[in-house]
Design an enzyme around this catalytic site. Structure first.
Site, mmCIF file in Angstrom:
data_model
loop_
_atom_site.group_PDB
_atom_site.id
_atom_site.type_symbol
_atom_site.label_atom_id
_atom_site.label_comp_id
_atom_site.label_asym_id
_atom_site.label_seq_id
_atom_site.Cartn_x
_atom_site.Cartn_y
_atom_site.Cartn_z
ATOM 1 N N HIS A 11 0.840 -1.212 0.000
ATOM 2 C CA HIS A 11 0.000 0.000 0.000
ATOM 3 C C HIS A 11 0.866 1.250 0.000
ATOM 4 O O HIS A 11 2.077 1.175 0.089
ATOM 5 C CB HIS A 11 -0.988 0.021 1.162
ATOM 6 C CG HIS A 11 -0.425 -0.494 2.444
ATOM 7 N ND1 HIS A 11 0.436 0.231 3.207
ATOM 8 C CD2 HIS A 11 -0.580 -1.684 3.062
ATOM 9 C CE1 HIS A 11 0.772 -0.477 4.262
ATOM 10 N NE2 HIS A 11 0.192 -1.645 4.210
ATOM 11 N N ASP A 320 4.644 2.373 4.472
ATOM 12 C CA ASP A 320 5.309 1.803 3.294
ATOM 13 C C ASP A 320 5.766 2.850 2.279
ATOM 14 O O ASP A 320 6.715 2.611 1.525
ATOM 15 C CB ASP A 320 4.395 0.779 2.614
ATOM 16 C CG ASP A 320 4.554 -0.597 3.242
ATOM 17 O OD1 ASP A 320 5.298 -0.707 4.245
ATOM 18 O OD2 ASP A 320 3.954 -1.562 2.729
ATOM 19 N N ARG A 429 -11.539 12.106 17.758
ATOM 20 C CA ARG A 429 -10.182 12.286 17.239
ATOM 21 C C ARG A 429 -9.638 13.652 17.622
ATOM 22 O O ARG A 429 -10.308 14.664 17.435
ATOM 23 C CB ARG A 429 -10.204 12.148 15.716
ATOM 24 C CG ARG A 429 -10.819 10.831 15.263
ATOM 25 C CD ARG A 429 -9.906 9.967 14.521
ATOM 26 N NE ARG A 429 -8.978 10.669 13.679
ATOM 27 C CZ ARG A 429 -9.127 10.776 12.360
ATOM 28 N NH1 ARG A 429 -10.190 10.278 11.761
ATOM 29 N NH2 ARG A 429 -8.198 11.383 11.648
HETATM 30 FE FE LIG Z 1 6.063 -2.124 5.457
#
Ligand SMILES: [Fe+2]
Length: 553
Positions: A11, A320, A429
């Protein structure tokens, strides 16, 4: 040497460009495609590449594909094993592996002119590790000194964790934790059980945890254990036995908050043990963190306070997306390049004043060019306006850091609700403060200062809680961004202007986007956001656009 780094498989597809050891550009595909996280993290989407981000990186540096020395891909399929052998229930994972094996061919198609032989795979966790240890400020003056790195995420090829040390650009791996044991996947599972989107909304679980008490700790400690040798084990958890599964948007109960608090606390305990094991083994003074788990700013502060390291640095694009940069840095260092620290998180797109003015003319909106946009914004904020702040290059990573931000007055408690309404977010939040660096120690403690990337939580001093109630979370903490006038002169001037008017050196800062959408990146996104949300002023480059009919409250 010119290296283009690509993250694509799971992702947050992203691209980054490192030229002669300098990080010149890095951006996530979502900012171009306007699709949050770039794609869903499913095996069927594994082939999709950050084509727009990659092409932009090259354009930004004035390079052609043929000029590149290498393109890195942050996944090494030769390290992977079939999912069922790794104990993962992921019946289509073989598609991922097939696509990953063809990455060089896909990349050569997406980037015409690229020789597939120039594509280099970098193991996923090595790319995460490099994104932190090789991008941290330490590389400037401590290149030859050992820097520890701890990577924790959902999964890489066959592991979920790496503990290592970088010295002079070379990585020594001390320990990895094989799948299926994964703190990241554990947290993702809980995210889904609580009715949120996994691999996306983990920070909501962290926010919910502060509403609970960790009363299931005995049970969870039995399921999530350290192994005493730098690794850990995560057994399957029957979440339903603690709190019933929530559908998206369903009301949560105290049980859900208690479960979130329990898992959060257990995560912190395990991270402390892993960091302690690493420090004892290496004797290093500095720790760097990356992987999606490193976006857990509550856990990061626990590590900062109690792990025994003198200093901790976290890659702002710890998820990522950061492996695009890490892969490129790792390859450059392995090729003998001496690297420079990343210059900041503002590595994405930016526009000249003339270009911005052209966008405003095209949109036919009335705009002004005040003497100083920072002062115009400070005045609007002091009058309790909500400001969309679009300045300089966009941020790499999930946090708005004063380049694509939504700003408001922190002294009005109702502004938390107001901003959550603008953004269509859940009301539990928190929103975060930005603060002038020199004033931060008087107001915030426990977490590190400076803290330029909002990756740690701080305690808010008791005498300040009533003065800036909108940014104080239910547990008396705040996720602070400190602003250094040397690196962020415009934001610092805006904060100073606000302090002169209100006595508060703090402004609410949240990301400039509306619900479910990626952060605003280009001027058109900014105008669309301004046109569709109750924002009072758009400060875009040196210009301001005012909401018709807006008056100070
Ligand atoms: Fe990762």
């Amino acid at each position: 040497m010119k290296v283009l780094g690509i993250n694509a498989l799971f992702h947050d597809p992203a691209a980054a460009l490192v030229v002669d050891g300098v990080t010149v550009a890095a951006a996530e595909e979502e900012r171009f495609s306007r699709r949050k996280h770039g794609k869903r993290p499913v095996p069927f989407a594994a082939w999709e590449l950050p084509e727009l981000a990659a092409r932009w990186c090259l354009k930004e540096a004035g390079l052609r594909v043929e000029d590149l020395d290498a393109v890195t891909y942050s996944y090494d399929v030769s390290l992977a094993r079939p999912a069922d052998e790794m104990g993962l229930h992921d019946p289509w994972d073989h598609l991922r592996q097939t696509y990953a094996g063809q990455a060089a061919g896909f990349l050569a198609t997406a980037l015409p002119g690229l020789d597939p032989d120039q594509v280099r795979t970098v193991p996923h966790h090595v790319a995460h590790g490099a994104s932190s240890a090789l991008a941290a400020p330490y590389v400037a003056d401590g290149w030859d000194e050992p820097t520890d790195v701890l990577v924790l995420d959902g999964r890489g090829e066959c592991a979920s964790h790496l503990a290592g040390t970088y010295t002079a650009g070379r990585l020594q791996v001390h320990r990895t934790q094989e799948l299926p044991h994964s703190l990241g996947l554990l947290y993702e599972e809980l995210t889904e059980h609580l009715g949120f989107l996994r691999s996306s909304d983990e920070y909501k679980v962290m926010a919910m945890a502060s509403y609970g008490t960790p009363r299931f700790l005995d049970e969870i400690r039995q399921r999530v254990r350290t192994t005493g040798d730098g690794g850990f084990a995560t057994d399957k958890v029957d979440w339903q036995s603690f709190a019933k599964r929530l559908e998206p948007g369903e009301e949560w109960t105290q049980d859900h908050a208690d479960l979130a608090a329990t898992v959060q606390q257990r995560l912190e305990e395990v991270l402390l043990e892993l960091a302690g094991w690493l420090r004892e083994r290496t004797g290093s003074r500095r720790l760097t963190l990356a992987g999606g788990v490193a976006l857990n700013c509550v856990a990061n502060t626990v590590l900062y306070e109690r792990s025994g390291y003198d200093d901790i640095w976290v890659q702002p694009a710890a998820g990522d997306a950061g492996t695009a940069l890490g892969g490129a840095l790792h390859h450059a260092a392995a090729s003998g390049e001496r690297l420079q620290p990343m210059p900041g998180a503002d590595l994405g797109r930016g526009w000249s004043d003339d270009e911005i003015e052209q966008w405003l003319r095209t949109a036919q909106v009335p705009y002004e060019r005040p003497v100083d946009v920072a002062e115009a914004v400070a005045e609007c904020l002091a009058d309790d306006g909500v400001v969309a702040w679009f300045q300089g290059r966009s941020e790499y990573g999930p946090r708005a850091l004063g380049h694509r931000s939504l700003l408001a007055h922190p002294g009005r408690p109702q502004n938390l609700e107001r901003l959550n309404d603008v953004k269509g977010r859940e009301q539990f939040r928190p929103v975060a403060p930005m603060v002038l660096l020199e004033r931060a120690p008087q107001i915030f403690s426990r977490g590190p200062i400076p803290s330029p990337y909002m990756l740690f939580v701080h305690d808010v001093a008791a005498q300040w809680r009533d003065r800036i109630p909108a940014v104080v979370h239910v547990d008396g903490t705040a996720r602070v961004q400190t602003v250094d006038p040397d690196t962020e002169p415009l934001v610092a001037r805006m904060l100073a202007g606000f302090e002169r008017r209100t006595g508060l050196p703090v402004v609410i800062n949240t990301s400039l986007n509306t619900a479910g959408r990626p952060m605003v990146d280009d001027p058109r996104d900014a105008l669309e956001c301004f046109g569709s949300a109750p924002v009072d002023l758009l400060a875009i480059g040196p210009f301001v656009v005012r909401r018709a009919g807006w008056t100070a409250r």
